[in-house]
Scaffold this motif. Structure first.
Motif, PDB file in Angstrom:
ATOM      1  N   LEU A 108     -14.347   4.321   2.327  1.00 49.11           N
ATOM      2  CA  LEU A 108     -12.988   4.221   1.778  1.00 49.11           C
ATOM      3  C   LEU A 108     -12.897   4.892   0.410  1.00 49.11           C
ATOM      4  CD1 LEU A 108     -12.032   0.568   2.778  1.00 49.11           C
ATOM      5  CD2 LEU A 108     -11.142   2.691   3.745  1.00 49.11           C
ATOM      6  N   TRP A 111     -11.860   8.660  -0.016  1.00 50.76           N
ATOM      7  CA  TRP A 111     -10.453   9.032   0.064  1.00 50.76           C
ATOM      8  C   TRP A 111      -9.699   8.670  -1.225  1.00 50.76           C
ATOM      9  CZ3 TRP A 111     -12.258   7.037   4.937  1.00 50.76           C
ATOM     10  CH2 TRP A 111     -12.331   7.999   5.936  1.00 50.76           C
ATOM     11  N   ARG A 113      -8.486   8.857  -5.064  1.00 52.40           N
ATOM     12  CA  ARG A 113      -8.222  10.003  -5.948  1.00 52.40           C
ATOM     13  C   ARG A 113      -8.951   9.840  -7.274  1.00 52.40           C
ATOM     14  NH1 ARG A 113      -4.705  12.419  -2.808  1.00 52.40           N
ATOM     15  NH2 ARG A 113      -2.811  11.477  -2.069  1.00 52.40           N
ATOM     16  N   GLN A 118     -14.551   6.445  -6.656  1.00 50.42           N
ATOM     17  CA  GLN A 118     -15.479   7.131  -5.766  1.00 50.42           C
ATOM     18  C   GLN A 118     -16.934   6.805  -6.140  1.00 50.42           C
ATOM     19  OE1 GLN A 118     -14.341  11.241  -6.145  1.00 50.42           O
ATOM     20  NE2 GLN A 118     -12.875  11.114  -4.439  1.00 50.42           N
TER      21      GLN A 118
END
Length: 190
Positions: A108, A111, A113, A118
């Protein structure tokens, strides 16, 4: 009706009842009756060392010559299973696969931004892989005489830890006790 024991007279060779001391025919002294063969002694019960493993949080597994005992909850009653009821044992060891659920956060996170999200998601995925590689979940299945299968979760242990060594010692003692009683054991090293 008991069988009568006979002895042979050493002087005249006639059979006599062993209850007599002298021959009824020639009055010679009779030899002593041989002792009846003894029945083979019953094998002694197998010597089984008592083992108790603390599973943490008031839980435990123990075994002795008479029974297996599992304490699943700190405040609940222990579950005792006499060895006479045990038909089969299975020791299960598997990787801690539940930790791989952290990989879902990693997927997840790709994806997202925000780079910080991340990075955190990637770290969660790495932690999940490490936990799955470093920990093992252990459990015991006890099959009793009526075919019921008792599932006893023994918990997780870090590979190479003292807890894993205690669980391994319990597994070896359990396998030895089961073999002494003719109970089949399956699982790692069985």
């Amino acid at each position: 009706m008991p069988a009568e024991v006979l002895v042979m007279c050493s002087a005249c060779g006639r059979p006599q009842t062993a209850a007599r001391r002298r021959c009824a025919f020639c009055n010679a002294e009779l030899p002593e009756a041989p002792l009846p063969p003894q029945a083979p002694a019953a094998p002694p019960p197998p010597r089984i060392a008592s083992v108790a493993v603390d599973l943490g949080n008031g839980r435990g597994l123990s075994l002795d010559a008479e029974r297996l005992t599992f304490q699943g909850r700190a405040r609940g009653p222990p579950l005792d299973v006499p060895w006479t009821r045990v038909r089969r044992l299975e020791w299960r060891t598997r990787p801690y696969l539940e930790a791989l659920g952290l990989l879902a956060f990693a997927l997840l996170g790709f994806w997202a931004r925000e780079p910080a999200i991340q990075v955190m998601a990637g770290a969660a995925g790495i932690v999940g892989l490490l936990l799955a590689a470093m920990y093992r979940h252990q459990g015991l299945t006890v099959e009793v005489e009526d075919g019921a299968r008792l599932q006893w979760p023994l918990g997780m242990a870090l590979r190479g830890s003292a807890r894993e060594a205690r669980l391994e010692a319990a597994r070896l003692a359990l396998a030895e006790a089961a073999r002494a009683r003719g109970v089949p054991v399956s699982g790692p090293g069985a």
